[in-house]
Design a protein around this motif. Structure first.
Motif, PDB file in Angstrom:
ATOM      1  N   VAL A  89       9.993 -15.197 -38.197  1.00 37.89           N
ATOM      2  CA  VAL A  89      11.258 -14.920 -37.501  1.00 37.89           C
ATOM      3  C   VAL A  89      12.179 -14.098 -38.402  1.00 37.89           C
ATOM      4  N   GLY A  90      12.215 -14.462 -39.681  1.00 36.55           N
ATOM      5  CA  GLY A  90      13.026 -13.701 -40.631  1.00 36.55           C
ATOM      6  C   GLY A  90      12.547 -12.269 -40.761  1.00 36.55           C
ATOM      7  N   ALA A  91      11.236 -12.063 -40.686  1.00 40.09           N
ATOM      8  CA  ALA A  91      10.691 -10.713 -40.793  1.00 40.09           C
ATOM      9  C   ALA A  91      11.158  -9.830 -39.633  1.00 40.09           C
ATOM     10  N   VAL A  92      11.389 -10.464 -38.475  1.00 43.03           N
ATOM     11  CA  VAL A  92      11.889  -9.717 -37.313  1.00 43.03           C
ATOM     12  C   VAL A  92      13.394  -9.506 -37.413  1.00 43.03           C
ATOM     13  N   LEU A  93      14.110 -10.586 -37.717  1.00 42.92           N
ATOM     14  CA  LEU A  93      15.571 -10.527 -37.603  1.00 42.92           C
ATOM     15  C   LEU A  93      16.245  -9.880 -38.806  1.00 42.92           C
ATOM     16  N   GLY A  94      15.585  -9.993 -39.989  1.00 41.04           N
ATOM     17  CA  GLY A  94      16.175  -9.417 -41.201  1.00 41.04           C
ATOM     18  C   GLY A  94      16.468  -7.932 -41.051  1.00 41.04           C
ATOM     19  N   PRO A  95      15.474  -7.127 -40.692  1.00 42.09           N
ATOM     20  CA  PRO A  95      15.719  -5.684 -40.568  1.00 42.09           C
ATOM     21  C   PRO A  95      16.786  -5.337 -39.510  1.00 42.09           C
ATOM     22  N   LEU A  96      16.846  -6.148 -38.439  1.00 46.21           N
ATOM     23  CA  LEU A  96      17.859  -5.889 -37.406  1.00 46.21           C
ATOM     24  C   LEU A  96      19.253  -6.170 -37.961  1.00 46.21           C
ATOM     25  N   ALA A  97      19.392  -7.250 -38.710  1.00 45.63           N
ATOM     26  CA  ALA A  97      20.676  -7.578 -39.310  1.00 45.63           C
ATOM     27  C   ALA A  97      21.097  -6.471 -40.275  1.00 45.63           C
ATOM     28  N   GLU A  98      20.121  -5.980 -41.068  1.00 45.28           N
ATOM     29  CA  GLU A  98      20.438  -4.883 -41.994  1.00 45.28           C
ATOM     30  C   GLU A  98      20.927  -3.649 -41.252  1.00 45.28           C
ATOM     31  N   ALA A  99      20.373  -3.423 -40.065  1.00 45.30           N
ATOM     32  CA  ALA A  99      20.787  -2.257 -39.269  1.00 45.30           C
ATOM     33  C   ALA A  99      22.088  -2.529 -38.519  1.00 45.30           C
ATOM     34  N   GLY A 100      22.668  -3.713 -38.716  1.00 43.90           N
ATOM     35  CA  GLY A 100      23.955  -4.015 -38.077  1.00 43.90           C
ATOM     36  C   GLY A 100      23.832  -4.389 -36.616  1.00 43.90           C
ATOM     37  N   ILE A 101      22.642  -4.796 -36.181  1.00 43.64           N
ATOM     38  CA  ILE A 101      22.452  -5.151 -34.771  1.00 43.64           C
ATOM     39  C   ILE A 101      22.563  -6.668 -34.612  1.00 43.64           C
ATOM     40  N   ALA A 102      23.491  -7.108 -33.766  1.00 50.92           N
ATOM     41  CA  ALA A 102      23.716  -8.536 -33.570  1.00 50.92           C
ATOM     42  C   ALA A 102      22.683  -9.093 -32.595  1.00 50.92           C
ATOM     43  N   ILE A 103      22.123 -10.227 -32.946  1.00 53.33           N
ATOM     44  CA  ILE A 103      21.172 -10.893 -32.050  1.00 53.33           C
ATOM     45  C   ILE A 103      21.851 -12.112 -31.462  1.00 53.33           C
ATOM     46  N   ASP A 104      21.654 -12.324 -30.180  1.00 54.64           N
ATOM     47  CA  ASP A 104      22.314 -13.469 -29.571  1.00 54.64           C
ATOM     48  C   ASP A 104      21.331 -14.614 -29.359  1.00 54.64           C
TER      49      ASP A 104
END
Lengths: 416, 416
Positions: free
Chosen positions: B276-291
């Motif tokens: 899960v971290g492998a998916v969400l980490g890069p998105l967080a770095e790109a400034g994309i909020a996940i709900d």
């Protein structure tokens, strides 16, 4: 390299297409290596719209609030022009009146007191075009002020003086200053040069090319002005302190007209010392300016009539003031006539060249124009006549002084 | 005597007649003995007109110049309202953003840093109504800034906090905060009270009654807000920190909807720690909020699918980010669907009252609505579904929670 102020009026700023045209002219001056400040008016019609809103909001609108509302129009055009210049690859930024222009005097009709030039110098030295809203400043207590209608010309000249500019170019919807109102004389000629004093006298002719206050300020500061077309590439008119050897002309600069005077005649005044003072003193106290005066002996010899002119807007007030002093002054009748007009020939050296006045009176006499009064100053000879004779007078004088353009001349000028 | 801030939006300020209506409301508060500050928006449509001019002037308009242009709209309405108040016999004056509101952060989207309250205190103590243009301030280097679209709400709250106001009244074109979007549920009910946190969750429902940032600021400052109709005399909605004993309700506050989320599913991920971290980490770095996130075992058991939502506007960027990390994450397929919607029940104490969530899921199940994902917080339970099921979900929930107004209720409210 010169430091120049370019001023653009409301017609030149009316819409993005025209603002782009303005930006192109600014770019050309910048690319010629000049330091450039631009003073802008609001888009044509915008100030009228804002004034109308103020009127609707309150019949007696507070001048401080009026200033806040109407000053917004130039804020908009200043920002838009700065953006447009940036879009063309220039460095540019807008300044607000409150950041730069300290003013004094009544809200709605303030005067420039000082320019905060440090910010401007910094921008100009860095190659940035400074874009400044005309017509406005800030009061000592930090409130927005405006300089009165047409005040953007005054802003331009005041800012030019404040930053030590080499000249101030006023871009407008006419291509220069004319010998007289082209609506009266279609063959009126554009002047290449004119002195400040002549310009002040001709300001009343036809379209108000420049606000009178701005010309007076430029004269005091000895700041060269140019009046130029915002839309065509024409040389315009240079307004200078003195005509140089290359600018000489052997005739007058032009012919001014003024319909805004009214005539008052008091009959059968006692021909005693002080009677003129008894008439004019109370008017001066009431703040009413008197222009032409003529005193004529009446038939009996011991009495005389006195005729003078006041601004038409002050006619009723002037008559009321005199009426209350009737016993003191001692006249028989008070006559008045608002339908008079003043026609003046204007040019440096008029007083030292009596042949010019002679030419004037000969031409008017040949045209059978009756003169009610005559006055003269260093650069002007004026004749008062009935209003219906004014246009004829202007035309015969224009021809008599050799001012009529040749039929091909305007076309040649437009192609230059 | 209280010190209050009244904020009026663009619809309330659109034209002199409406400004007079605003002035009457201000007068009433002043005559009740209150110290009054008024924060105004530009006339409806004016900011859009100015933004359009900026776009035409330059595709990449300088935010500093953009701010100069668009800030002019509130300057006009502030001056006009001050005049109108004076015309009604009140003491009033306008202040400009640059005189009062120090801001920090990017031009076009600044934040209020501090209010220069001395000038305001002086005016208020003297019985003067202070009229202030919303949406703007001044940067540290003395340039005009704006607070971003809708920023007049934030101005009002920031100024209220800065001058220690007792409350801030937001006058708008709706008469309060509703249990849900009345376009979906015509029998939606106006709330008399709502907490800040509930208000933040309901902000997305229907018309944006209040800018989210302003609610957050009021919550931090513990400043009571009221949302009121600018056109009708109705009690509005009070936004408070906590519901007092007299404000109790035994149901939720309302139902929020959000269509601006999109769903991404990655199939057959290895069921290992850290996936899960492998998916969400890069998105967080790109400034994309996940709900919302849901992980579901796939048929084989050693692998699982993961589904999550991102803002629809970030969908393509999010997919690109994941695509570049495909080897790293190790999924089979990436599926996506922008046509999903989130429906949330909102109310203080939801987490501590499991019966509320139960009511929600029972009602949705009876309406045969398939839930893609579910999440919960202290004051909210959310369900993700396909967009075409959203309106049905809102209606059944509104009825299930007893929120539907009685047919006669709105009429009764309007007469109050």
């Amino acid at each position: 390299m010169a430091r120049i102020v370019m001023k653009f009026g409301g017609t030149s700023m009316a819409g993005i297409e025209r603002i782009r045209n303005v930006a192109s002219r600014v770019k050309r001056e910048r690319e010629a290596g000049n330091e450039v400040l631009v003073v802008v008016s609001a888009m044509a019609g915008e100030t009228d719209r804002l004034v109308q809103l103020c009127r609707e909001a309150s019949a007696l609108s507070d001048p401080k609030e009026y200033d806040v509302v109407v000053a917004s129009g130039e804020q908009v055009t200043a920002g838009l022009l700065a953006m447009t210049l940036q879009g063309m690859g220039l460095k540019a930024r807008s300044f607000m009146g409150w950041q730069l222009v300290r003013s004094v005097g009544a809200h709605g009709n303030s005067r420039i007191e000082a320019i905060e030039r440090e910010l401007l110098d910094e921008a100009l030295h860095g190659g940035t075009v400074a874009v400044i809203p005309g017509f406005q400043g800030v009061s000592e207590d930090g409130r927005v002020t405006t300089l009165g209608r047409g005040g953007s010309d005054t802003s331009a000249v005041g800012i030019a003086a404040g930053v030590g500019a080499d000249r101030c170019d006023i871009y407008t919807d006419v291509d220069g200053v004319y010998t007289t109102d082209p609506r009266i004389v279609p063959r009126a000629r554009k002047l290449d040069f004119i002195t400040f004093e002549e310009m002040l006298e001709l300001a009343g002719v036809g379209a108000k090319v420049l606000q009178t206050r701005s010309v007076g300020l430029a004269m005091r500061e000895n700041l060269p002005l140019r009046v130029l077309s915002a839309f065509e590439d024409l040389p315009g008119t240079e307004v200078v302190a003195e005509l140089g050897a290359d600018m000489e002309r052997n005739t007058i600069a032009g012919i001014a007209t003024d319909r805004n005077e009214a005539k008052i005649t008091l009959t059968r005044l006692a021909d005693r010392a002080g009677v003129v003072g008894a008439v004019l003193g109370p008017l001066a106290e009431a703040g009413i300016a008197i222009d032409m005066i003529v005193q004529a002996a009446s038939r009996e010899g011991a009495e005389s009539d006195i005729t003078f002119t006041v601004p038409t807007a002050s006619l009723h007030q002037a008559m009321a003031v005199i009426e209350t002093r009737k016993a003191d002054i001692g006249y028989d009748e008070m006559l008045f006539d608002p339908n008079v007009a003043k026609v003046s020939i204007v040019g440096v050296g008029i007083r030292s060249n009596p042949a010019l006045a002679a030419t004037m009176f000969k031409a008017l006499a040949e045209a059978r124009i009756n003169l009610i009064a005559v006055s003269a100053s260093e650069i002007k000879v004026s004749a008062l006549m009935t209003e219906d004779q004014m246009e004829t007078a202007v035309r015969v004088l224009h021809t008599a002084f050799g001012l009529d353009s040749r039929p091909d001349e305007k076309a040649a000028g437009a192609a230059a």
